[in-house]
Design a protein around this motif. Sequence first.
Motif, PDB file in Angstrom:
ATOM      1  N   ALA A 170      -0.450 -21.197 -35.341  1.00  0.00           N
ATOM      2  CA  ALA A 170       0.214 -21.426 -36.618  1.00  0.00           C
ATOM      3  C   ALA A 170       1.552 -20.706 -36.577  1.00  0.00           C
ATOM      4  N   GLN A 171       2.512 -21.288 -37.240  1.00  0.00           N
ATOM      5  CA  GLN A 171       3.816 -20.641 -37.291  1.00  0.00           C
ATOM      6  C   GLN A 171       4.365 -20.712 -38.709  1.00  0.00           C
ATOM      7  N   GLY A 172       4.997 -19.636 -39.131  1.00  0.00           N
ATOM      8  CA  GLY A 172       5.579 -19.621 -40.467  1.00  0.00           C
ATOM      9  C   GLY A 172       6.970 -19.037 -40.432  1.00  0.00           C
ATOM     10  N   LYS A 173       7.806 -19.564 -41.304  1.00  0.00           N
ATOM     11  CA  LYS A 173       9.157 -19.035 -41.407  1.00  0.00           C
ATOM     12  C   LYS A 173       9.338 -18.546 -42.841  1.00  0.00           C
ATOM     13  N   VAL A 174       9.807 -17.309 -42.958  1.00  0.00           N
ATOM     14  CA  VAL A 174       9.930 -16.716 -44.290  1.00  0.00           C
ATOM     15  C   VAL A 174      11.119 -17.331 -45.013  1.00  0.00           C
ATOM     16  N   ASP A 175      10.807 -17.824 -46.209  1.00  0.00           N
ATOM     17  CA  ASP A 175      11.833 -18.447 -47.022  1.00  0.00           C
ATOM     18  C   ASP A 175      11.918 -17.662 -48.322  1.00  0.00           C
ATOM     19  N   SER A 176      10.803 -17.629 -49.072  1.00  0.00           N
ATOM     20  CA  SER A 176      10.793 -16.855 -50.313  1.00  0.00           C
ATOM     21  C   SER A 176      10.025 -15.547 -50.138  1.00  0.00           C
ATOM     22  N   THR A 216       4.489 -16.301 -35.216  1.00  0.00           N
ATOM     23  CA  THR A 216       3.627 -17.278 -34.556  1.00  0.00           C
ATOM     24  C   THR A 216       2.289 -16.585 -34.293  1.00  0.00           C
ATOM     25  N   VAL A 217       1.215 -17.284 -34.591  1.00  0.00           N
ATOM     26  CA  VAL A 217      -0.112 -16.685 -34.502  1.00  0.00           C
ATOM     27  C   VAL A 217      -1.022 -17.575 -33.671  1.00  0.00           C
ATOM     28  N   LEU A 218      -1.778 -16.961 -32.780  1.00  0.00           N
ATOM     29  CA  LEU A 218      -2.823 -17.665 -32.026  1.00  0.00           C
ATOM     30  C   LEU A 218      -4.155 -17.116 -32.505  1.00  0.00           C
ATOM     31  N   ALA A 418       2.352 -15.665 -23.285  1.00  0.00           N
ATOM     32  CA  ALA A 418       3.123 -16.762 -22.700  1.00  0.00           C
ATOM     33  C   ALA A 418       2.822 -18.059 -23.450  1.00  0.00           C
ATOM     34  N   GLN A 419       1.532 -18.271 -23.726  1.00  0.00           N
ATOM     35  CA  GLN A 419       1.100 -19.431 -24.517  1.00  0.00           C
ATOM     36  C   GLN A 419       1.766 -19.414 -25.888  1.00  0.00           C
ATOM     37  N   LEU A 420       1.689 -18.249 -26.507  1.00  0.00           N
ATOM     38  CA  LEU A 420       2.204 -18.083 -27.866  1.00  0.00           C
ATOM     39  C   LEU A 420       3.704 -18.375 -27.912  1.00  0.00           C
ATOM     40  N   THR A 421       4.424 -17.840 -26.945  1.00  0.00           N
ATOM     41  CA  THR A 421       5.874 -18.020 -26.911  1.00  0.00           C
ATOM     42  C   THR A 421       6.224 -19.491 -26.673  1.00  0.00           C
ATOM     43  N   ARG A 422       5.487 -20.108 -25.727  1.00  0.00           N
ATOM     44  CA  ARG A 422       5.754 -21.508 -25.401  1.00  0.00           C
ATOM     45  C   ARG A 422       5.520 -22.399 -26.625  1.00  0.00           C
ATOM     46  N   VAL A 423       4.355 -22.267 -27.212  1.00  0.00           N
ATOM     47  CA  VAL A 423       4.030 -23.084 -28.388  1.00  0.00           C
ATOM     48  C   VAL A 423       4.969 -22.728 -29.545  1.00  0.00           C
ATOM     49  N   GLY A 424       5.260 -21.428 -29.680  1.00  0.00           N
ATOM     50  CA  GLY A 424       6.143 -20.970 -30.754  1.00  0.00           C
ATOM     51  C   GLY A 424       7.502 -21.624 -30.682  1.00  0.00           C
ATOM     52  N   GLU A 425       8.050 -21.736 -29.447  1.00  0.00           N
ATOM     53  CA  GLU A 425       9.370 -22.350 -29.285  1.00  0.00           C
ATOM     54  C   GLU A 425       9.351 -23.825 -29.632  1.00  0.00           C
ATOM     55  N   VAL A 426       8.271 -24.488 -29.228  1.00  0.00           N
ATOM     56  CA  VAL A 426       8.147 -25.911 -29.527  1.00  0.00           C
ATOM     57  C   VAL A 426       8.063 -26.108 -31.040  1.00  0.00           C
ATOM     58  N   MET A 427       7.233 -25.269 -31.692  1.00  0.00           N
ATOM     59  CA  MET A 427       7.082 -25.402 -33.146  1.00  0.00           C
ATOM     60  C   MET A 427       8.379 -25.100 -33.872  1.00  0.00           C
ATOM     61  N   LEU A 428       9.081 -24.070 -33.383  1.00  0.00           N
ATOM     62  CA  LEU A 428      10.332 -23.670 -34.007  1.00  0.00           C
ATOM     63  C   LEU A 428      11.373 -24.775 -33.900  1.00  0.00           C
TER      64      LEU A 428
END
Length: 431
Positions: A170-176, A216-218, A418-428
């Motif tokens: 899961a990935q989240g971007k802080v907005d509020s 990003t969370v695994l 490595a998994q987290l970073t890879r997936v994180g970049e794709v999601m981002l």
Amino acid sequence: MPVIRLFRRLPRGHRIAISALSAGMVLLALLPSETALASRSLAPEQEQQASPARKRALELELENIPFRDQRRHAREQVVQVRSGDTLSLIFARLKLPPALLHDISLLKQAAPLQTLHPGDKLTFRFDKDDGFAGLLYPLDAARTLEISQDPQGLNSRVHSASLENRNKFAQGKVDSSFWNAGVTAGLSAGQIMSLAAMFAWDLDFALDIRAGDYFTVLFEEQYKDGLRVGTGDILAAEFVNQGKVYQAVRHEDGNYYSPDGRAMRKSFLRAPVNFSHISSNFNPRRLHPVTGQVRPHRGIDYAARTGTPVVASGSGVVTESGYNRFNGNYVFIRHDSTYVTKYLHLDKRMVKKGQRVKQEQQIGTLGATGRVTGPHLHYEFLVNGVHQDPKTVKLPQAARLPAAELARFQPRARQLLAQLTRVGEVMLAKN
Ligand SMILES: [Zn+2]
């Protein structure tokens, strides 16, 4: 029960917040017209009349239970535990004999029945003469306690269903706010709290989170026959706060470590108040509640509702617990020969002078006592008698895992990150 273990590891404030949340959910669950007592029959024609969703729910419940002898009971009744319920109250409502309750209490495996929680479901089974035939109580997503009235007497056993763990990102971007980002990312309340708890020694979630921060969370999810039945531990997480990257990986001991094997848990929490209580999660031009200055004086102010729990940021001894007209109710803690923390304007003090306190132990509640215009905690951090910014002060690092543990931890940590970073970049990139 990973969720429970996780829950126990959370700082007290987090636990209180989660308990409050769960209490709210229980209330919500009880509010709809659905009655606490739901009766159902196992007769096939009635099964077919049930709505598909209800039928699936029943099937799911029943799947957990290997029926050894379906004929021994004629009817089942599901009882949802209400607030304040005990097994004896439930037995009285069902007009079951106290002697039976006594016999069940003697069964070794029946101990969990002594600590029922609101919302728990008990399935009672009755024979064709409406006598007690058995009782089912799910212990967690995988295990069910079964009490059965067998010809030779009462029996208890625990059935285990095998669960399949699947990894999820899961990935989240802080907005509020961080909380909203977590919810938008699809994390549960418990996961949001444990994510914050994981980084609570590095990051002040109450004041330091900014728009544009992301995480990003695994984590694990438990599946049974292709259906999700539970959420497990966070295995690895990355939090990017104001451009700085923080990473944590769960070790087999259940604790979280940085990629180089140092415990995330350190001698000081970055904030003595849980972020979930802070009304506005970030405000770059936060004004001091009294002086109206942008930059607070020798401490940090956490504005929140009166009564919000205040915890010790580190373990130590209470050197002062008193009142004066400037500080209001205040508590000072000496952590060692170097560090002292101070907590001002408390509504209530919960510790006495000379008392030992543990990190995360509640020492009082936030208030508006002393020279203030509104409720807030004024928090000071002193190093060798000199005021420092608790967010930026260099603190002693936690020790690394012993060599043998580190050798087991690091290859796995590298792989997960490595998994987290890879997936994180794709999601981002997608967002
Ligand atoms: Zn202040």
